[in-house]
Design an enzyme around this catalytic site. Structure first.
Site, short mmCIF file in Angstrom:
data_model
loop_
_atom_site.label_atom_id
_atom_site.label_comp_id
_atom_site.label_asym_id
_atom_site.label_seq_id
_atom_site.Cartn_x
_atom_site.Cartn_y
_atom_site.Cartn_z
N ARG A 148 -0.82 -16.05 -10.50
CA ARG A 148 0.18 -17.12 -10.47
C ARG A 148 0.34 -17.73 -9.07
O ARG A 148 -0.01 -17.10 -8.07
CB ARG A 148 1.55 -16.56 -10.86
CG ARG A 148 1.71 -16.37 -12.35
CD ARG A 148 3.02 -15.67 -12.63
NE ARG A 148 3.28 -15.64 -14.06
CZ ARG A 148 4.10 -14.79 -14.65
NH1 ARG A 148 4.73 -13.88 -13.95
NH2 ARG A 148 4.30 -14.86 -15.94
N HIS A 200 21.54 -16.02 -0.58
CA HIS A 200 22.38 -15.33 0.40
C HIS A 200 21.93 -13.91 0.71
O HIS A 200 22.49 -13.29 1.62
CB HIS A 200 23.84 -15.35 -0.05
CG HIS A 200 24.43 -16.73 0.03
ND1 HIS A 200 24.17 -17.69 -0.93
CD2 HIS A 200 25.20 -17.33 0.98
CE1 HIS A 200 24.78 -18.81 -0.58
NE2 HIS A 200 25.40 -18.62 0.56
N VAL A 201 20.92 -13.42 -0.01
CA VAL A 201 20.33 -12.12 0.36
C VAL A 201 19.88 -12.19 1.82
O VAL A 201 19.96 -11.20 2.56
CB VAL A 201 19.11 -11.83 -0.57
CG1 VAL A 201 18.29 -10.66 -0.06
CG2 VAL A 201 19.57 -11.59 -1.98
N GLN A 202 19.45 -13.39 2.24
CA GLN A 202 18.97 -13.59 3.61
C GLN A 202 20.05 -13.40 4.66
O GLN A 202 19.77 -13.27 5.84
CB GLN A 202 18.44 -15.03 3.78
CG GLN A 202 17.15 -15.28 3.11
CD GLN A 202 16.93 -16.77 2.84
OE1 GLN A 202 16.22 -17.43 3.57
NE2 GLN A 202 17.52 -17.29 1.79
N ASP A 243 19.68 -19.79 10.59
CA ASP A 243 18.83 -20.99 10.60
C ASP A 243 18.06 -21.17 11.92
O ASP A 243 17.07 -21.90 11.96
CB ASP A 243 19.68 -22.25 10.36
CG ASP A 243 20.47 -22.17 9.07
OD1 ASP A 243 20.03 -21.46 8.15
OD2 ASP A 243 21.53 -22.83 8.98
N GLY A 251 27.68 -21.24 14.65
CA GLY A 251 26.49 -22.06 14.57
C GLY A 251 26.81 -23.47 15.06
O GLY A 251 27.82 -23.68 15.76
N VAL A 253 34.92 -24.67 8.54
CA VAL A 253 36.01 -25.63 8.78
C VAL A 253 35.41 -26.91 9.34
O VAL A 253 34.51 -26.85 10.18
CB VAL A 253 37.01 -25.01 9.79
CG1 VAL A 253 38.04 -26.01 10.21
CG2 VAL A 253 37.69 -23.78 9.23
N ARG A 257 18.87 -24.77 6.22
CA ARG A 257 19.55 -26.06 6.29
C ARG A 257 18.53 -27.18 6.52
O ARG A 257 17.63 -27.31 5.71
CB ARG A 257 20.62 -26.03 7.38
CG ARG A 257 21.90 -26.71 6.97
CD ARG A 257 22.98 -26.55 8.00
NE ARG A 257 23.80 -25.40 7.74
CZ ARG A 257 24.89 -25.41 6.97
NH1 ARG A 257 25.30 -26.52 6.43
NH2 ARG A 257 25.59 -24.30 6.76
N THR A 308 30.51 -24.93 14.27
CA THR A 308 31.57 -24.20 14.98
C THR A 308 31.46 -24.42 16.49
O THR A 308 32.47 -24.63 17.17
CB THR A 308 31.48 -22.69 14.65
OG1 THR A 308 31.51 -22.55 13.22
CG2 THR A 308 32.62 -21.91 15.26
O1 F6P Z 1 23.77 -22.07 7.94
C1 F6P Z 1 23.51 -20.90 7.25
C2 F6P Z 1 23.25 -21.19 5.79
O2 F6P Z 1 22.97 -19.96 5.16
C3 F6P Z 1 22.17 -22.21 5.52
O3 F6P Z 1 20.88 -21.69 5.66
C4 F6P Z 1 22.50 -22.62 4.12
O4 F6P Z 1 22.05 -23.93 3.85
C5 F6P Z 1 24.01 -22.58 4.12
O5 F6P Z 1 24.40 -21.74 5.19
C6 F6P Z 1 24.62 -22.06 2.85
O6 F6P Z 1 26.00 -22.18 2.97
P1 F6P Z 1 27.02 -21.52 1.95
O7 F6P Z 1 27.10 -20.06 2.27
O8 F6P Z 1 28.29 -22.22 2.25
O9 F6P Z 1 26.51 -21.75 0.58
#
Ligand code: F6P
Length: 350
Positions: free
Chosen positions: A179, A280-282, A144, A119, A90, A188, A122
């Site tokens: 390779r 997003h696996v992370q 992050d 984070g 938001v 971010r 927020t």
């Molecule tokens: O802030 C967490 C984070 O995963 C960043 O590392 C990344 O840039 C961003 O959010 C990705 O955001 P979204 O899930 O909205 O694609």
């Protein structure tokens, strides 16, 4: 209302007055959020509070959507990824425009305070709401690790472990095919995940936003490795890393930074290169032990801050101490990578 069932406030509603605390998770999810919700809920209940969980982050706070949280609902979730409350991104202006609703909802629910787990964005909204008089307490979370005033945020160590595992796997396939393997990680505008995962893997190069990239040097090093008999290389790049203008054609970042790198490395070194975008696996799945205990300690501290009347503060980690810091200090920007740490990783490049 049954415990656990969803509820929505209507005008004129007012829950009977009891000691009550609210909690929400805002912004991008990360591993360890449920451990924090569990800690806040169970400890608050032990201290005699009733616990309200707002749904979908600050959106639920603005819209008055919530559910009661109890011991049963928050049992067995310490190891679960994501957030049982849901979350949303938001913008500060959206919350400001609906601040009257926020204040009304908190008042109607009779909340002593709202624990906001978030984070930078927020928490900066939490800080503004606090400045307007809303009783809030913050808990820092994000993979992050870019929130100031805390050494670590919930979720970071898990993301580093996931990225390190990915790098370890890339190493064996890099070696088989001679390779250059490039892994792009999140972060971010900072390179915390890249630096810590790259260091743990022994990567040959780590590119982060905090350190200018010298493409010529990078290509020279990769070619030099190949010629000296090390016929593969591992490069980790943080998503926010800027490349020199001549490599991007001057049009900002039209593609993922790792894709540009892959093209340039192939063109300039003749070495076959491949890119992996971890994405997003992370952010998904089971939190590592560290994040679970950090989340638990920060959750307990947040409830203590409410008890002590220290609204407007955030629970934070400094060294091995859990401390409190005023939320307004976060206005001073983001926490960038400790260059001493980066230079230690750099010793082993190439
Ligand atoms: O802030 C967490 C984070 O995963 C960043 O590392 C990344 O840039 C961003 O959010 C990705 O955001 P979204 O899930 O909205 O694609």
């Amino acid at each position: 209302m049954e415990d656990g069932a969803e509820a929505a406030l209507k005008g004129g509603d007012k829950l009977e007055t009891r000691k009550r605390i609210g909690v929400l998770t805002g912004g991008g999810d990360c591993p360890g959020l449920n451990a924090a919700i569990r800690a806040v809920t169970k400890y608050s209940i032990q201290l005699g509070y009733e616990v309200i969980g707002f749904l979908d982050g600050l959106t639920g706070l603005m819209e008055g959507r919530y559910r009661h949280l109890d011991y049963v609902m928050t049992s067995g979730i310490i190891d679960k990824g994501g957030t049982i409350l849901g979350t949303s991104g938001v913008a500060p202006q959206q919350v400001e425009a609906r601040s009257t609703d926020v204040f009304r909802n908190v008042e109607m629910l009779g909340l002593q305070a709202v624990v906001i787990i978030g984070g930078n964005t927020t928490l900066s909204i939490a800080s503004r709401l606090s400045g307007m008089g809303l009783p809030v307490v913050g808990i820092p979370k994000t993979i992050d690790n870019d929130v100031k005033e805390t050494d670590y945020t919930i979720g970071f160590q898990t993301a580093v472990q996931i990225a390190t595992d990915a790098l370890d796997r890339l190493r064996s396939t890099a070696e088989s095919h001679n390779r250059v393997m490039i892994l792009e990680v999140m972060g971010r505008d900072t390179g915390w995940i890249a630096t810590c995962a790259g260091m743990a893997n022994g990567a040959d190069a780590i590119l982060i936003p905090e350190v200018p990239v010298d493409i010529q040097e990078l290509c020279k090093m990769l070619r030099g490795r190949y010629e000296s008999g090390k016929r593969f290389s591992i490069v980790v790049v943080a998503e926010g890393t800027g490349l020199p203008v001549e490599t991007t054609g001057g049009c900002g970042r039209p593609e993922a930074v790792s894709k540009t790198l892959e093209r340039i490395i192939q063109e300039r070194t003749g070495l076959e290169s491949r890119t992996t975008l971890l994405g997003h696996v992370q952010r998904g799945g089971t939190p590592v032990a560290y994040d679970r205990s950090l989340a638990t300690s920060l959750g307990v501290k947040a409830v203590r801050l409410v008890e002590e009347g220290k609204q407007g503060h955030m629970a934070a980690l400094k060294g091995n101490q859990i401390v409190s810091v005023p939320l307004e200090r976060l206005a001073e920007g983001i926490k960038t990578v400790d260059l001493g740490l980066y230079h230690n990783a750099e010793i082993f490049f190439g």
